[in-house]
Design a protein around this motif. Structure first.
Motif, PDB file in Angstrom:
ATOM      1  N   ALA A 121     -10.870 -10.644 -11.752  1.00 55.75           N
ATOM      2  CA  ALA A 121      -9.489 -11.077 -11.537  1.00 55.75           C
ATOM      3  C   ALA A 121      -8.510 -10.364 -12.461  1.00 55.75           C
ATOM      4  O   ALA A 121      -7.325 -10.230 -12.121  1.00 55.75           O
ATOM      5  N   THR A 122      -8.987  -9.884 -13.607  1.00 60.55           N
ATOM      6  CA  THR A 122      -8.092  -9.247 -14.576  1.00 60.55           C
ATOM      7  C   THR A 122      -7.338  -8.049 -14.010  1.00 60.55           C
ATOM      8  O   THR A 122      -6.121  -7.943 -14.190  1.00 60.55           O
ATOM      9  N   PRO A 123      -7.994  -7.106 -13.297  1.00 60.87           N
ATOM     10  CA  PRO A 123      -7.241  -5.963 -12.744  1.00 60.87           C
ATOM     11  C   PRO A 123      -6.136  -6.378 -11.779  1.00 60.87           C
ATOM     12  O   PRO A 123      -5.072  -5.749 -11.751  1.00 60.87           O
ATOM     13  N   VAL A 124      -6.367  -7.426 -10.999  1.00 61.62           N
ATOM     14  CA  VAL A 124      -5.348  -7.907 -10.058  1.00 61.62           C
ATOM     15  C   VAL A 124      -4.131  -8.403 -10.828  1.00 61.62           C
ATOM     16  O   VAL A 124      -2.986  -8.047 -10.514  1.00 61.62           O
ATOM     17  N   PHE A 125      -4.376  -9.218 -11.849  1.00 59.52           N
ATOM     18  CA  PHE A 125      -3.265  -9.780 -12.625  1.00 59.52           C
ATOM     19  C   PHE A 125      -2.521  -8.686 -13.391  1.00 59.52           C
ATOM     20  O   PHE A 125      -1.286  -8.713 -13.480  1.00 59.52           O
ATOM     21  N   ILE A 126      -3.246  -7.725 -13.936  1.00 61.87           N
ATOM     22  CA  ILE A 126      -2.608  -6.641 -14.694  1.00 61.87           C
ATOM     23  C   ILE A 126      -1.741  -5.786 -13.773  1.00 61.87           C
ATOM     24  O   ILE A 126      -0.606  -5.416 -14.116  1.00 61.87           O
ATOM     25  N   ALA A 127      -2.251  -5.463 -12.581  1.00 62.01           N
ATOM     26  CA  ALA A 127      -1.447  -4.700 -11.617  1.00 62.01           C
ATOM     27  C   ALA A 127      -0.180  -5.473 -11.253  1.00 62.01           C
ATOM     28  O   ALA A 127       0.920  -4.904 -11.196  1.00 62.01           O
ATOM     29  N   PHE A 128      -0.337  -6.772 -11.024  1.00 60.57           N
ATOM     30  CA  PHE A 128       0.812  -7.630 -10.732  1.00 60.57           C
ATOM     31  C   PHE A 128       1.821  -7.611 -11.881  1.00 60.57           C
ATOM     32  O   PHE A 128       3.028  -7.453 -11.662  1.00 60.57           O
ATOM     33  N   LEU A 129       1.322  -7.718 -13.096  1.00 63.09           N
ATOM     34  CA  LEU A 129       2.191  -7.789 -14.271  1.00 63.09           C
ATOM     35  C   LEU A 129       2.954  -6.490 -14.499  1.00 63.09           C
ATOM     36  O   LEU A 129       4.102  -6.501 -14.949  1.00 63.09           O
ATOM     37  N   MET A 130       2.362  -5.356 -14.185  1.00 61.69           N
ATOM     38  CA  MET A 130       3.032  -4.068 -14.365  1.00 61.69           C
ATOM     39  C   MET A 130       4.047  -3.783 -13.261  1.00 61.69           C
ATOM     40  O   MET A 130       5.055  -3.118 -13.483  1.00 61.69           O
ATOM     41  N   VAL A 131       3.783  -4.305 -12.065  1.00 58.96           N
ATOM     42  CA  VAL A 131       4.653  -4.026 -10.918  1.00 58.96           C
ATOM     43  C   VAL A 131       5.869  -4.953 -10.896  1.00 58.96           C
ATOM     44  O   VAL A 131       6.981  -4.527 -10.552  1.00 58.96           O
ATOM     45  N   MET A 132       5.656  -6.209 -11.262  1.00 55.61           N
ATOM     46  CA  MET A 132       6.717  -7.217 -11.142  1.00 55.61           C
ATOM     47  C   MET A 132       8.045  -6.812 -11.796  1.00 55.61           C
ATOM     48  O   MET A 132       9.096  -6.874 -11.140  1.00 55.61           O
ATOM     49  N   PRO A 133       8.068  -6.377 -13.077  1.00 55.75           N
ATOM     50  CA  PRO A 133       9.365  -6.031 -13.680  1.00 55.75           C
ATOM     51  C   PRO A 133      10.041  -4.816 -13.046  1.00 55.75           C
ATOM     52  O   PRO A 133      11.261  -4.688 -13.115  1.00 55.75           O
ATOM     53  N   ILE A 134       9.264  -3.942 -12.418  1.00 61.61           N
ATOM     54  CA  ILE A 134       9.847  -2.773 -11.746  1.00 61.61           C
ATOM     55  C   ILE A 134      10.679  -3.225 -10.548  1.00 61.61           C
ATOM     56  O   ILE A 134      11.832  -2.812 -10.368  1.00 61.61           O
ATOM     57  N   ILE A 168      25.170  -5.438   4.473  1.00 61.45           N
ATOM     58  CA  ILE A 168      25.789  -4.919   3.250  1.00 61.45           C
ATOM     59  C   ILE A 168      24.800  -4.876   2.086  1.00 61.45           C
ATOM     60  O   ILE A 168      24.560  -3.818   1.499  1.00 61.45           O
ATOM     61  N   TYR A 169      24.197  -6.020   1.761  1.00 58.78           N
ATOM     62  CA  TYR A 169      23.363  -6.082   0.555  1.00 58.78           C
ATOM     63  C   TYR A 169      22.034  -5.346   0.703  1.00 58.78           C
ATOM     64  O   TYR A 169      21.624  -4.595  -0.184  1.00 58.78           O
ATOM     65  N   ILE A 170      21.356  -5.546   1.840  1.00 59.40           N
ATOM     66  CA  ILE A 170      20.045  -4.891   2.020  1.00 59.40           C
ATOM     67  C   ILE A 170      20.172  -3.370   2.083  1.00 59.40           C
ATOM     68  O   ILE A 170      19.396  -2.658   1.423  1.00 59.40           O
ATOM     69  N   PRO A 171      21.129  -2.797   2.840  1.00 62.30           N
ATOM     70  CA  PRO A 171      21.278  -1.326   2.815  1.00 62.30           C
ATOM     71  C   PRO A 171      21.577  -0.783   1.420  1.00 62.30           C
ATOM     72  O   PRO A 171      21.131   0.311   1.070  1.00 62.30           O
ATOM     73  N   SER A 172      22.336  -1.559   0.628  1.00 54.80           N
ATOM     74  CA  SER A 172      22.638  -1.124  -0.737  1.00 54.80           C
ATOM     75  C   SER A 172      21.395  -1.165  -1.625  1.00 54.80           C
ATOM     76  O   SER A 172      21.199  -0.297  -2.474  1.00 54.80           O
ATOM     77  N   MET A 173      20.563  -2.178  -1.406  1.00 53.40           N
ATOM     78  CA  MET A 173      19.380  -2.369  -2.236  1.00 53.40           C
ATOM     79  C   MET A 173      18.219  -1.472  -1.833  1.00 53.40           C
ATOM     80  O   MET A 173      17.346  -1.157  -2.648  1.00 53.40           O
ATOM     81  N   LEU A 174      18.197  -1.027  -0.564  1.00 57.62           N
ATOM     82  CA  LEU A 174      17.029  -0.336  -0.014  1.00 57.62           C
ATOM     83  C   LEU A 174      16.583   0.893  -0.818  1.00 57.62           C
ATOM     84  O   LEU A 174      15.383   1.042  -1.086  1.00 57.62           O
ATOM     85  N   PRO A 175      17.495   1.800  -1.229  1.00 57.61           N
ATOM     86  CA  PRO A 175      17.033   2.965  -2.015  1.00 57.61           C
ATOM     87  C   PRO A 175      16.361   2.541  -3.325  1.00 57.61           C
ATOM     88  O   PRO A 175      15.372   3.155  -3.739  1.00 57.61           O
ATOM     89  N   TYR A 176      16.871   1.499  -3.958  1.00 62.02           N
ATOM     90  CA  TYR A 176      16.268   0.986  -5.193  1.00 62.02           C
ATOM     91  C   TYR A 176      14.887   0.393  -4.899  1.00 62.02           C
ATOM     92  O   TYR A 176      13.953   0.554  -5.675  1.00 62.02           O
ATOM     93  N   PHE A 177      14.772  -0.284  -3.766  1.00 61.34           N
ATOM     94  CA  PHE A 177      13.508  -0.911  -3.389  1.00 61.34           C
ATOM     95  C   PHE A 177      12.450   0.150  -3.089  1.00 61.34           C
ATOM     96  O   PHE A 177      11.292   0.011  -3.502  1.00 61.34           O
ATOM     97  N   VAL A 178      12.851   1.196  -2.378  1.00 62.16           N
ATOM     98  CA  VAL A 178      11.914   2.286  -2.068  1.00 62.16           C
ATOM     99  C   VAL A 178      11.437   2.966  -3.351  1.00 62.16           C
ATOM    100  O   VAL A 178      10.258   3.279  -3.510  1.00 62.16           O
ATOM    101  N   SER A 179      12.363   3.185  -4.277  1.00 59.24           N
ATOM    102  CA  SER A 179      11.998   3.766  -5.577  1.00 59.24           C
ATOM    103  C   SER A 179      11.020   2.870  -6.315  1.00 59.24           C
ATOM    104  O   SER A 179      10.053   3.346  -6.924  1.00 59.24           O
ATOM    105  N   ALA A 180      11.249   1.552  -6.253  1.00 59.19           N
ATOM    106  CA  ALA A 180      10.347   0.596  -6.904  1.00 59.19           C
ATOM    107  C   ALA A 180       8.955   0.642  -6.271  1.00 59.19           C
ATOM    108  O   ALA A 180       7.944   0.528  -6.977  1.00 59.19           O
ATOM    109  N   CYS A 181       8.902   0.820  -4.955  1.00 61.87           N
ATOM    110  CA  CYS A 181       7.607   0.908  -4.261  1.00 61.87           C
ATOM    111  C   CYS A 181       6.804   2.101  -4.765  1.00 61.87           C
ATOM    112  O   CYS A 181       5.615   1.990  -5.080  1.00 61.87           O
ATOM    113  N   SER A 182       7.458   3.268  -4.830  1.00 63.72           N
ATOM    114  CA  SER A 182       6.782   4.487  -5.265  1.00 63.72           C
ATOM    115  C   SER A 182       6.319   4.382  -6.716  1.00 63.72           C
ATOM    116  O   SER A 182       5.161   4.655  -7.036  1.00 63.72           O
TER     117      SER A 182
END
Length: 250
Positions: A121-134, A168-182
């Motif tokens: 379970a540790t790798p799952v939680f660590i991956a979650f913890l590193m991704v969440m703040p991004i 309005i809000y989702i189109p503005s947020m989308l480039p940031y969201f895509v960057s967060a995914c990568s």
């Protein structure tokens, strides 16, 4: 177009041959497969791995853990980003947690989490913890940086909250969201595998890396590392294709 593709392929071939030559030269000078195996030794170890079902079982378990952690981090981070935009108090209250997560070395978190969770379970939680703040940061910034004139115009025309969100809000947020995914997927992959190595998780790429180091099987160590790199590249490209497909479908 064909000529451009050929030139590009030739350039990458030259670069690949150059670095393989550097690697081979370094291996010849060191003359110790235990310290630095040659490209040929590494390829032989990799070919042997490809014929072993352990590779596919380990890769499957690692992918499952990393993707689970990534998705949980994406959902929680996005929710927190939206929540912090809606409430300045919540943003001020939770900001120290985000700072602690982003500034603490991942190794420290892995060792701490191992006290509370199992090696699987540790790798799952660590991956979650590193991704969440991004996602948290990117979603917050994406919404906060929405053009105020567009928002005001939407209010003047009496758009509903759902229309404001969608148009309005989702189109503005989308480039940031895509960057967060990568960025987030890369962090999830590296931190998840690192957690597997330290936790010596069974049936995992990280566990096999640890075993290779423990038994001084350096060619296998390099071969497993090559698997990590290849899977990371494939995962990122699949994610980007998925995002691009969703955007085109919309």
């Amino acid at each position: 177009m064909d000529r451009l593709i050929k030139v590009k392929a030739f350039k990458y071939a030259i670069i690949t041959v150059f670095w393989l030559g550097v690697w081979q030269l370094a291996a010849s000078l060191i003359d110790s497969p235990l310290m630095l195996p040659s490209p040929v030794d590494t390829v032989k170890a990799l070919v042997a791995l490809l014929g072993d079902k352990v590779l596919y079982m380990s890769a499957g378990m690692t992918l499952l853990r990393v993707i689970a952690g990534f998705l949980c981090g994406m959902l929680v981070g996005t929710a927190l980003g939206v929540l912090c935009v809606l409430s300045d108090f919540v943003n001020a209250l939770l900001r120290p947690i985000r700072s602690i997560i982003t500034s603490t070395p991942v190794t420290s978190f892995i060792i701490l989490v191992l006290l509370w969770l199992t090696a699987s379970a540790t790798p799952v939680f660590i991956a979650f913890l590193m991704v969440m703040p991004i996602f948290w940061t990117n979603v917050y910034e994406g919404i906060s940086n929405t053009d105020k004139q567009l928002v005001e115009m939407g209010r003047v025309f009496g758009l509903s909250k759902m229309r404001m969100l969608r148009d309005i809000y989702i189109p503005s947020m989308l480039p940031y969201f895509v960057s967060a995914c990568s960025t987030g997927l890369g962090f999830a992959w590296k931190s998840g595998v690192a957690a597997e190595v330290i936790a010596a998780s069974a049936n995992s790429i990280g566990g096999k890396l640890y075993e290779s180091k423990l038994y001084l099987e350096t060619p296998d160590l390099f071969a497993w590392t090559a698997v990590v790199i290849l899977l990371s590249v494939v995962l990122e490209r699949l994610l980007m294709r998925l995002i691009k497909g969703i955007r085109i479908w919309k």
